[in-house]
Design a protein around this motif. Structure first.
Motif, PDB file in Angstrom:
ATOM      1  N   ILE A  10      32.535  30.096  34.475  1.00 27.07           N
ATOM      2  CA  ILE A  10      33.655  29.176  34.661  1.00 27.07           C
ATOM      3  C   ILE A  10      34.927  30.000  34.804  1.00 27.07           C
ATOM      4  N   ILE A  11      35.773  29.606  35.740  1.00 26.76           N
ATOM      5  CA  ILE A  11      37.060  30.262  35.917  1.00 26.76           C
ATOM      6  C   ILE A  11      38.154  29.211  35.814  1.00 26.76           C
ATOM      7  N   GLU A  12      39.227  29.555  35.123  1.00 24.94           N
ATOM      8  CA  GLU A  12      40.397  28.685  35.097  1.00 24.94           C
ATOM      9  C   GLU A  12      41.492  29.353  35.910  1.00 24.94           C
ATOM     10  N   SER A  34      36.890  29.977  47.970  1.00 30.32           N
ATOM     11  CA  SER A  34      36.337  31.324  47.909  1.00 30.32           C
ATOM     12  C   SER A  34      35.618  31.600  46.596  1.00 30.32           C
ATOM     13  N   THR A  35      35.537  30.614  45.721  1.00 32.62           N
ATOM     14  CA  THR A  35      35.079  30.852  44.367  1.00 32.62           C
ATOM     15  C   THR A  35      33.734  30.246  44.032  1.00 32.62           C
ATOM     16  N   SER A  36      33.490  29.031  44.439  1.00 32.62           N
ATOM     17  CA  SER A  36      32.438  28.275  43.782  1.00 32.62           C
ATOM     18  C   SER A  36      31.813  27.259  44.717  1.00 32.62           C
ATOM     19  N   GLY A  44      31.971  36.904  38.747  1.00 36.48           N
ATOM     20  CA  GLY A  44      31.455  35.724  39.439  1.00 36.48           C
ATOM     21  C   GLY A  44      30.035  35.971  39.894  1.00 36.48           C
ATOM     22  N   PRO A  45      29.474  35.102  40.732  1.00 35.29           N
ATOM     23  CA  PRO A  45      30.098  33.903  41.264  1.00 35.29           C
ATOM     24  C   PRO A  45      30.266  32.844  40.172  1.00 35.29           C
ATOM     25  N   VAL A  59      36.474  32.842  32.465  1.00 34.42           N
ATOM     26  CA  VAL A  59      37.489  33.777  32.918  1.00 34.42           C
ATOM     27  C   VAL A  59      38.814  33.030  33.030  1.00 34.42           C
ATOM     28  N   LEU A  60      39.797  33.481  32.275  1.00 33.29           N
ATOM     29  CA  LEU A  60      41.149  32.928  32.330  1.00 33.29           C
ATOM     30  C   LEU A  60      41.945  33.758  33.325  1.00 33.29           C
TER      31      LEU A  60
END
Length: 188
Positions: A73-75, A167-169, A144-145, A98-99
């Motif tokens: 998970i990314i914020e 581009s992330t998820s 990631g991913p 990931v913050l």
């Protein structure tokens, strides 16, 4: 111009009764980091959404809790990261959170993550990385991913975050809860 210090910035710390771990350094963080230093109103409903025991109140419920296996998970635009760190305590040690924020805000994110780690010896692995809105997520590629993207109270950031999301998820949880009646210059 630093986007965290809009002209005539006039904000105060937010008090969230009943929410644990509200940073006590908001006034100092606002002075140093501008709008990134404040805990915003969307944090409270997001904390409820990120609590497994509350899932029967939401339609649809938070899919993160139904995701089998390790989660990444990314914020985007984490600031104080109150809601995401609340989520981290309900995740497994193999999960990654990931913050991210602007380079000049990363110390604030890191302070929040370090304070959280002191109070919790369980939950997700938490990392802090520099990432401006709209930058290619390859800058945090080693982590990631990502399965999910979290965004909380990101006013005026839709274009840049849309590029980061693409581009992330494969799964993009867009939790952009911007206050309708206030702005960074309001007294709230």
């Amino acid at each position: 111009m630093d986007p965290n210090f809009p002209p005539a910035l006039n904000i105060r710390p937010l008090e969230l009764p009943g929410v644990s771990h509200v940073p006590d350094n908001q006034q100092q963080a606002i002075a140093q980091y501008g709008i990134a230093g404040r805990v915003w109103e969307a944090s409270q409903p997001l904390i409820r959404y990120f609590t497994p025991q509350n899932q029967s109140f939401f339609e649809p419920p938070c899919p993160i809790f139904d995701h089998a296996g390790p989660k990444r998970i990314i914020e985007l635009g984490s600031g104080q990261a109150l809601a995401s760190l609340h989520l981290a305590q309900h995740l497994a040690p193999e999960d990654v959170l990931v913050l991210t924020d602007l380079p000049n805000v990363v110390p604030l994110c890191r302070h929040s993550a370090d304070a959280w780690k002191q109070d919790h010896n369980h939950g997700a692995q938490v990392f802090v990385e520099s990432l401006a809105w709209g930058e290619d997520i390859a800058l945090v590629k080693g982590l990631g991913p990502f399965d999910y993207i979290v965004m909380c109270d990101l006013v005026g950031a839709a274009d840049g975050n849309g590029r980061s999301c693409r581009s992330t998820s494969h799964t993009c949880i867009r939790l952009c809860c911007a206050p309708c009646c206030s702005s960074p210059n309001s007294q709230s």
